[in-house]
Design an enzyme around this catalytic site. Structure first.
Site, PDB file in Angstrom:
ATOM      1  N   ASP A 445       0.855  -1.183   0.000  1.00  0.00           N
ATOM      2  CA  ASP A 445       0.000   0.000   0.000  1.00  0.00           C
ATOM      3  C   ASP A 445       0.895   1.238   0.000  1.00  0.00           C
ATOM      4  OD1 ASP A 445      -1.787   2.045   0.450  1.00  0.00           O
ATOM      5  OD2 ASP A 445      -2.738   1.125   2.208  1.00  0.00           O
ATOM      6  N   HIS A 446       0.926   1.950  -1.113  1.00  0.00           N
ATOM      7  CA  HIS A 446       1.842   3.083  -1.256  1.00  0.00           C
ATOM      8  C   HIS A 446       1.427   4.289  -0.421  1.00  0.00           C
ATOM      9  CE1 HIS A 446       5.313   4.883  -2.870  1.00  0.00           C
ATOM     10  NE2 HIS A 446       5.279   4.330  -4.074  1.00  0.00           N
TER      11      HIS A 446
END
Length: 473
Positions: A445-446
């Site tokens: 999850d950036h």
């Protein structure tokens, strides 16, 4: 005195379940906590125990039905206080006077069923308390003679010949469900009709007891295909009727839940995926040694996944931010590793997790993976084992796949895919030698982690697999 037991919520916020198999029958005497029925929820197969001791009066739902939480599924009561339940199941004894009353009500039931909407319960099954689901129609076209007998006196009175009495014999040819307006069909057939958008009241039944069959529903859903099949060869008609050219799989349970979770994850988390080829020759050698020596136990299964799981827990300790999630305006970094193992089961994909994997040695971790996968394949993983995961491994290598871009399990920040191990030419020093190579890929999850954290975590997992002695420190 009778008592109805409703379907409870056996998980966290579950709203419905499928009745898989009844373990009791009407007339059985049960004890407290005796298993009554096996149900399938969106997460697992669950056996429901009896809340009380007593006699089973009636089973209120059939196997294969999907029902909402709170729906009564079974009625308890002795033969004296629950005779109507025994009648519904076809097993109650009738007295001499009761027989006459039953016959009288059976004679009057077609008319009352048409005229009194207040008595209707489940469509196609008539009154719920005093009549069975199938028995009133089992003798064939019962409703038709009733309507015919109502008209029979009219042609007998006047001698005028224009109205022949033949329709009384032809009446049984008319579909019984159409005359009542309540089609008779099994729950799977009703589900099929609902999926295809078919109104059962408009379907001509061809079943042995005047019931609608799957073939009837398919024919009603695609009348053009049915007529063209009749016009072509009998083989083509048979293939169309039996549905051999298509298969419909119910979109429910685990499959539906996982689909929703993956859609939510894919469209709320900005995924980024990185790949790394790793020389796992030393890991594979360790696996072979552990297998042959039985060092972890006689019955403990050792596989490359075990070393990968240990490497992930070790790498999380070196890069704790990868073991986090976003909660509102906070990034929650978890100090424990609840390691999820994606498991393909006959019911669909589930992701149970091993609690506190960071504190386990190889032996304990191996036993945890073995127990987790065995329970998952049996379909009986409890919801608690699927909740609270912090990071996940998916082993795509067992399917002969080199790599993939997995979707993050909701509530986590990363998932690692472990590809198949293959011998490849590899540069060692200044020489090209055959080595056992795999590809690792991490989706993260950036929003929560950046490229540096992802890269360091992936590199550490790879380092642990290249030299597994690091994992034992």
């Amino acid at each position: 005195m009778s008592f109805e037991f409703p379907l409870p919520d056996v998980g966290e916020g579950l709203t419905e379940a499928d009745i898989v198999a009844w373990k009791v029958a009407p007339g059985d005497t049960v004890t407290v906590n005796q298993i009554l029925v096996e149900i399938e929820t969106a997460k697992s197969l669950v056996e429901l125990p009896s809340p009380q001791a007593g006699t089973v009066g009636a089973l209120l739902v059939e196997e294969g039905q999907t029902i909402e939480v709170g729906t009564p599924i079974i009625r308890f009561g002795d033969a004296g206080s629950d005779a109507e339940a025994g009648s519904a199941s076809g097993g109650a004894d009738e007295s001499a006077s009761g027989v006459g009353a039953t016959e009288a009500s059976a004679e009057a039931s077609p008319a009352s069923a048409e005229d009194a909407d207040a008595g209707a319960t489940l469509v196609g099954y008539g009154a719920k308390a005093a009549s069975s689901k199938r028995r009133p129609r089992k003798g064939g076209p019962v409703p038709a003679p009733a309507s015919a007998s109502a008209e029979a006196p009219a042609p007998a009175a006047p001698p005028t010949p224009p109205a022949p009495p033949a329709p009384a014999a032809a009446a049984p040819a008319e579909p019984a469900p159409a005359s009542l307006g309540k089609p008779l069909a099994k729950p799977p057939v009703r589900k099929l009709a609902k999926d295809l958008g078919v109104d059962l009241s408009q379907v001509v039944p061809t079943g042995p007891h005047g019931d609608v069959t799957r073939e009837d529903v398919h024919a009603a859903a695609n009348p053009t295909a049915a007529s063209s099949a009749d016009a072509t060869t009998p083989a083509a008609a048979s293939a169309s009727a039996s549905g051999e050219l298509e298969e419909r799989i119910p979109f429910k349970g685990v499959t539906k839940m996982m689909a929703k979770a993956m859609v939510d994850s894919a469209f709320t988390m900005p995924h980024v995926t990185e790949f790394l080829d790793v020389d796992v020759t030393e890991t594979m050698a360790m696996v072979r040694r552990l297998k042959s020596s039985k060092f972890l136990g006689e019955d403990v299964k050792v596989s490359p996944l075990l070393i990968v799981a240990k490497a992930v827990a070790w790498a999380v300790g070196r890069n704790p931010r990868i073991n986090s999630c976003l909660d509102g305006d906070d990034i929650v970094v978890k100090k424990y590793v609840n390691l999820g193992i994606a498991a393909a089961t006959p019911r669909g994909l589930i992701v149970p997790n091993i609690k506190n994997a960071q504190a386990m040695g190889l032996g304990e971790l191996a036993q945890g993976i073995q127990a987790l996968t065995a329970l998952a394949r049996s379909g009986k993983t409890p919801p608690a084992d699927q909740a609270g995961g912090t990071i996940t491994i998916t082993n795509v290598g067992v399917f002969g796949v080199d790599a993939g871009t997995p979707i993050i399990n909701p509530g986590e920040a990363a998932i690692l895919a472990f590809g198949q191990v293959r011998k490849k030419p590899w540069v060692v020093g200044d020489e090209i030698v055959p080595r056992e190579i795999t590809t690792l890929s991490v989706s993260a999850d950036h929003r929560v982690v950046d490229g540096e954290i992802i890269s360091k975590f992936l590199a550490d997992v790879g380092r642990g697999l290249e030299d597994p002695t690091l994992l034992l420190a």
